[in-house]
Design an enzyme around this catalytic site. Structure first.
Site, PDB file in Angstrom:
ATOM      1  CD  GLN A 112      -2.627 -71.992  24.078  1.00 21.19           C
ATOM      2  OE1 GLN A 112      -2.241 -70.855  23.821  1.00 21.19           O
ATOM      3  NE2 GLN A 112      -3.694 -72.222  24.837  1.00 21.19           N
ATOM      4  CG  HIS A 143       2.945 -77.091  29.945  1.00 23.43           C
ATOM      5  ND1 HIS A 143       2.703 -76.709  31.250  1.00 23.43           N
ATOM      6  CD2 HIS A 143       2.929 -78.448  29.946  1.00 23.43           C
ATOM      7  CE1 HIS A 143       2.540 -77.780  32.001  1.00 23.43           C
ATOM      8  NE2 HIS A 143       2.688 -78.848  31.237  1.00 23.43           N
TER       9      HIS A 143
END
Length: 336
Positions: free
Chosen positions: A29, A109
């Protein structure tokens, strides 16, 4: 009630103009967020060990990797794109002591914030932007002019601007081109963990191994078993991805569709659904987070043992041999 979905027109990059964004970690990411934000005109700095593979990749991509502490000191938005298990230690050692009052902490997250492994101070915003796709897809879709849908959430709004900053971040990585869906850290974290464990990774891996074992134990060749329970999965998943279960069923034979309805419920029984409910209960209560953190603190001994055990499973052994015969699938060999 439908989830609220926003697009480029509903926000702007203005909250990040003239600001410095530090992306901590240049992995899956991290590399995508760093490059997409930079290409959107945002000032981005990267924190990563220079000598690591990811650090070298960051240098190739035009960044000069910094130590975490140095990057955090400069940043108005700190995006933590490090593995979940290492985040709390890095936060205590290098992030918390150097975080500016009024800065924004960003997560991809919700795990560590939701389960309070990280407890941010009250004088910072805490937000999340979670693209619903792997980093390489976040990058490639952005480059072709598209974008991967993103979840966006605010955990703590210290200055009243937290969601505007989250929108700017999501727009900057391309999410506003396809849709930015408002959610919460709790909902993103718990549904993500459940999906991984019960269906996408845990459930699927266990199903593949059980199906392979059933056929081999019945006397069928391992190669045949691999093709039927593993190799052809991608064909089915591609159909579902494009048009849901209905399109998949439209595309397969009547025999296969009949077997879907006739046998599927006999495999995923009420007992299996009850096990899924227990999985969700353990996630919601924090029990899974506790077990995960405990094993990490113990050197990931159980985790590493499971990885080694599965390397020798028949579906992995024969699969490696068969994939070598199919260059069009671009076979990858993981050497850990």
């Amino acid at each position: 009630m439908a989830i609220e979905t926003l697009y480029d027109k509903d926000g702007s990059l203005a909250p990040l103009q003239g600001k410095t964004v530090a992306v901590l970690g240049y992995g899956s990411q991290g590399h995508a967020h760093s490059q997409n934000l930079r290409d959107s005109g945002v000032n981005v700095i990267v924190a990563n060990r220079k000598e690591s593979a990811n650090g070298k990749k960051a240098i190739e991509d035009g960044f000069e990797p910094l130590p975490v502490a140095d990057a955090v000191k400069q940043a108005d938005l700190v995006i933590i794109a490090l593995p979940d298990e290492v985040q709390p230690d890095v936060y205590e050692k290098d992030i918390a002591p150097n975080l500016k009052a009024g800065a924004t902490l960003g997560f991809t997250h919700g795990f560590n914030v939701h389960f309070k492994c990280i407890v941010p101070p009250e004088n910072v915003n805490v937000i999340m932007v979670a693209p619903k796709g792997p980093g390489h897809t976040v990058r490639s879709e952005f480059e072709r002019g598209g974008g991967v849908p993103c979840l966006a959430a605010v955990y703590q709004d210290a200055d009243g601007k937290a969601f505007d900053i989250a929108m700017a971040w999501a727009i900057g990585v391309g999410g506003g081109r396809s849709g930015i869906m408002k959610t919460s850290f709790k909902d993103e974290c718990e549904t993500d963990l459940f999906g991984e464990q019960a269906v996408l990774c845990g459930g699927l891996s266990a199903m593949i191994k059980a199906g392979f074992e059933t056929l081999v134990e019945a006397g069928y060749r391992p190669e045949m078993a691999y093709f039927e329970v593993c190799h052809e999965l991608k064909l089915i998943i591609n159909l579902i991805e494009r048009g849901g279960l209905s399109y998949m069923r439209y595309s397969i034979s009547n025999t296969a569709e009949f077997g879907d309805y006739h046998t599927g419920p006999k495999i995923v029984t009420p007992e299996v659904k009850a096990a899924m409910k227990k999985c969700l209960d353990d996630i919601q209560s924090g029990e899974f987070a506790r077990v995960f953190r405990d094993d990490y603190a113990n050197g990931f001994k159980w985790f590493k043992a499971q990885k080694e055990l599965d390397k020798t499973h028949g579906v992995e052994v024969v699969g490696k041999e068969l994939r070598a015969m199919m260059p069009w699938v671009k076979p990858v060999v993981i050497d850990e």
